[in-house]
Write a protein that holds these residues in place. Structure first.
Motif, PDB file in Angstrom:
ATOM      1  N   VAL A 237       0.800  -1.223   0.000  1.00 51.32           N
ATOM      2  CA  VAL A 237       0.000   0.000   0.000  1.00 51.32           C
ATOM      3  C   VAL A 237       0.839   1.281   0.000  1.00 51.32           C
ATOM      4  O   VAL A 237       0.345   2.338  -0.412  1.00 51.32           O
ATOM      5  N   HIS A 238       2.067   1.218   0.453  1.00 51.10           N
ATOM      6  CA  HIS A 238       2.901   2.425   0.498  1.00 51.10           C
ATOM      7  C   HIS A 238       3.715   2.629  -0.780  1.00 51.10           C
ATOM      8  O   HIS A 238       4.367   3.665  -0.925  1.00 51.10           O
TER       9      HIS A 238
ATOM     10  N   ASP B 287       4.360   1.287  -7.715  1.00 49.64           N
ATOM     11  CA  ASP B 287       3.910  -0.051  -8.106  1.00 49.64           C
ATOM     12  C   ASP B 287       2.395  -0.069  -8.302  1.00 49.64           C
ATOM     13  O   ASP B 287       1.885  -0.756  -9.195  1.00 49.64           O
ATOM     14  N   LEU B 288       1.677   0.686  -7.475  1.00 48.47           N
ATOM     15  CA  LEU B 288       0.227   0.796  -7.650  1.00 48.47           C
ATOM     16  C   LEU B 288      -0.109   1.326  -9.038  1.00 48.47           C
ATOM     17  O   LEU B 288      -1.011   0.819  -9.715  1.00 48.47           O
TER      18      LEU B 288
ATOM     19  N   MET C 198     -11.163  -1.075  -8.344  1.00 48.19           N
ATOM     20  CA  MET C 198     -10.180  -1.841  -7.570  1.00 48.19           C
ATOM     21  C   MET C 198     -10.557  -1.856  -6.091  1.00 48.19           C
ATOM     22  O   MET C 198     -11.105  -0.883  -5.569  1.00 48.19           O
ATOM     23  N   LEU C 199     -10.251  -2.973  -5.442  1.00 47.89           N
ATOM     24  CA  LEU C 199     -10.357  -3.038  -3.989  1.00 47.89           C
ATOM     25  C   LEU C 199      -9.208  -2.240  -3.387  1.00 47.89           C
ATOM     26  O   LEU C 199      -8.073  -2.324  -3.861  1.00 47.89           O
ATOM     27  N   VAL C 200      -9.507  -1.491  -2.344  1.00 48.45           N
ATOM     28  CA  VAL C 200      -8.530  -0.558  -1.770  1.00 48.45           C
ATOM     29  C   VAL C 200      -8.364  -0.842  -0.284  1.00 48.45           C
ATOM     30  O   VAL C 200      -9.344  -1.080   0.435  1.00 48.45           O
ATOM     31  N   LEU C 201      -7.104  -0.797   0.174  1.00 46.81           N
ATOM     32  CA  LEU C 201      -6.805  -1.023   1.589  1.00 46.81           C
ATOM     33  C   LEU C 201      -6.501   0.259   2.347  1.00 46.81           C
ATOM     34  O   LEU C 201      -6.698   0.320   3.561  1.00 46.81           O
ATOM     35  N   ASN C 202      -6.010   1.286   1.653  1.00 49.77           N
ATOM     36  CA  ASN C 202      -5.549   2.501   2.322  1.00 49.77           C
ATOM     37  C   ASN C 202      -6.045   3.737   1.586  1.00 49.77           C
ATOM     38  O   ASN C 202      -5.966   3.793   0.352  1.00 49.77           O
TER      39      ASN C 202
ATOM     40  N   LEU D 185      -4.939   7.996  -7.012  1.00 45.28           N
ATOM     41  CA  LEU D 185      -4.458   7.292  -8.208  1.00 45.28           C
ATOM     42  C   LEU D 185      -5.523   6.348  -8.758  1.00 45.28           C
ATOM     43  O   LEU D 185      -5.716   6.253  -9.984  1.00 45.28           O
ATOM     44  N   VAL D 186      -6.199   5.651  -7.881  1.00 49.50           N
ATOM     45  CA  VAL D 186      -7.244   4.718  -8.312  1.00 49.50           C
ATOM     46  C   VAL D 186      -8.332   5.465  -9.073  1.00 49.50           C
ATOM     47  O   VAL D 186      -8.761   5.048 -10.163  1.00 49.50           O
ATOM     48  N   HIS D 187      -8.770   6.584  -8.546  1.00 54.46           N
ATOM     49  CA  HIS D 187      -9.813   7.371  -9.217  1.00 54.46           C
ATOM     50  C   HIS D 187      -9.316   7.938 -10.541  1.00 54.46           C
ATOM     51  O   HIS D 187     -10.062   8.004 -11.524  1.00 54.46           O
ATOM     52  N   GLN D 188      -8.065   8.342 -10.561  1.00 52.39           N
ATOM     53  CA  GLN D 188      -7.497   8.887 -11.807  1.00 52.39           C
ATOM     54  C   GLN D 188      -7.545   7.857 -12.928  1.00 52.39           C
ATOM     55  O   GLN D 188      -7.979   8.170 -14.051  1.00 52.39           O
ATOM     56  N   TYR D 189      -7.134   6.650 -12.642  1.00 55.95           N
ATOM     57  CA  TYR D 189      -7.013   5.647 -13.705  1.00 55.95           C
ATOM     58  C   TYR D 189      -8.343   5.037 -14.123  1.00 55.95           C
ATOM     59  O   TYR D 189      -8.483   4.570 -15.264  1.00 55.95           O
TER      60      TYR D 189
END
Length: 294
Positions: free
Chosen positions: A202-203, A207-208, A223-227, A233-237
């Motif tokens: 997560v850090h 790599d994410l 995507m499933l998210v832990l942090n 970045l997840v929202h951007q992609y």
């Protein structure tokens, strides 16, 4: 109906942990997966987790949030307690773990149906996101997608899958590629939204980003998210760019003009605008609408 769900980010929240529940109430994840399963240990904490979810609902702290508690599995002895307590206003549906076959999802569908009937709730109110986390589940992915009209998405749980496979999660994530592709194709073949696995480092945001590029190429929609630090970045992609939206609008305008003029096809940038491009443009505009209305 399934396209009306914005599922770019689905963030796990251990529901017995007040600090993390408080933090989650302030995050902009598209879905909060209020966990009562793996992250809630020992067994006594599961009752605390259910009570805390209800407390946060009643207090209004989750107002406007899309909530899918992750319930315990069919063999846990806790599933009935989970759904009896949490089939309430404010809960959109449930993430159902360890679904190995379509029969598992059908069982959960009927359990929800009985409870909805007993509580006087409209049948079909609560949706299901099965978690694909075993070798059997990957091979049965189409049956799982078809097992219930409540299924709006399926999500890949890679760590449990690798354990079940007795394989290794390598640094380059190559061992996850085949199941990811199968899950994405199985979902799309059945008009179900495919959700990619968690990013365990997560850090390591670099790599994410590599993972996200691959995920989008494979056809995943979220995507499933832990942090929470992963959310930007997840929202951007998983969101269309401004240029994507402009291009989509132009394509639809040109296609409409061509049809009105009796022309067979429209052309943009030297390329024919065929039915697949029109379909893709409509999906982009729908997602953009969902994002802006969030």
């Amino acid at each position: 109906m399934r396209r009306d769900y914005l599922l770019r980010s689905l963030m796990f929240v251990p529901s017995h942990n007040r600090k993390l529940m408080e933090s989650a109430s302030r995050q902009n994840a598209d879905v909060l997966l209020l966990d009562i399963e793996d992250s809630v240990q020992p067994l006594s904490n599961k009752k605390i987790a259910r009570a805390m979810i209800l407390e946060y609902l009643e207090s209004g702290k989750f107002k406007g949030k899309t909530l899918f508690p992750r319930v315990n599995d069919r063999e846990s002895g806790e599933l009935l307690n989970d759904v009896l307590d949490l089939t309430v206003d404010g809960i959109e549906g449930f993430m159902y773990p360890k679904a190995k076959t379509g029969e598992d999802v059908y069982f959960f569908d009927k359990l929800l149906e009985i409870i909805e009937y007993q509580k006087g709730i409209e049948i079909g109110t609560f949706k299901i996101i099965p978690l694909i986390e075993t070798s059997a589940a990957v091979l049965n992915v189409q049956d799982i997608c078809k097992a219930s009209a409540r299924v709006i998405a399926i999500a890949y749980g890679s760590e449990d899958f690798i354990t079940d496979l007795e394989g290794n999660h390598d640094i380059a994530h190559d061992s996850l590629q085949v199941p990811r592709a199968i899950i994405a194709m199985g979902a799309r073949a059945n008009d179900v939204i495919p959700i990619d696995t968690v990013h365990v480092r997560v850090h390591d945001l670099e790599d994410l980003e590599v993972n996200l590029k691959n995920s989008v190429n494979l056809g995943f929609e979220g995507m499933l998210v832990l942090n929470p630090k992963e959310l930007p970045l997840v929202h951007q992609y998983y969101s269309p760019t401004d240029q994507d939206v402009l291009d989509a609008r132009e394509m639809l305008t040109l296609a409409e003009e061509a049809a009105n003029n009796g022309e067979g096809v429209a052309i943009k940038g030297g390329k024919f605008i065929g039915p697949p491009m029109i379909k893709a443009a409509k999906k982009i505009l729908l997602k953009d609408l969902l994002i802006k209305s969030k």
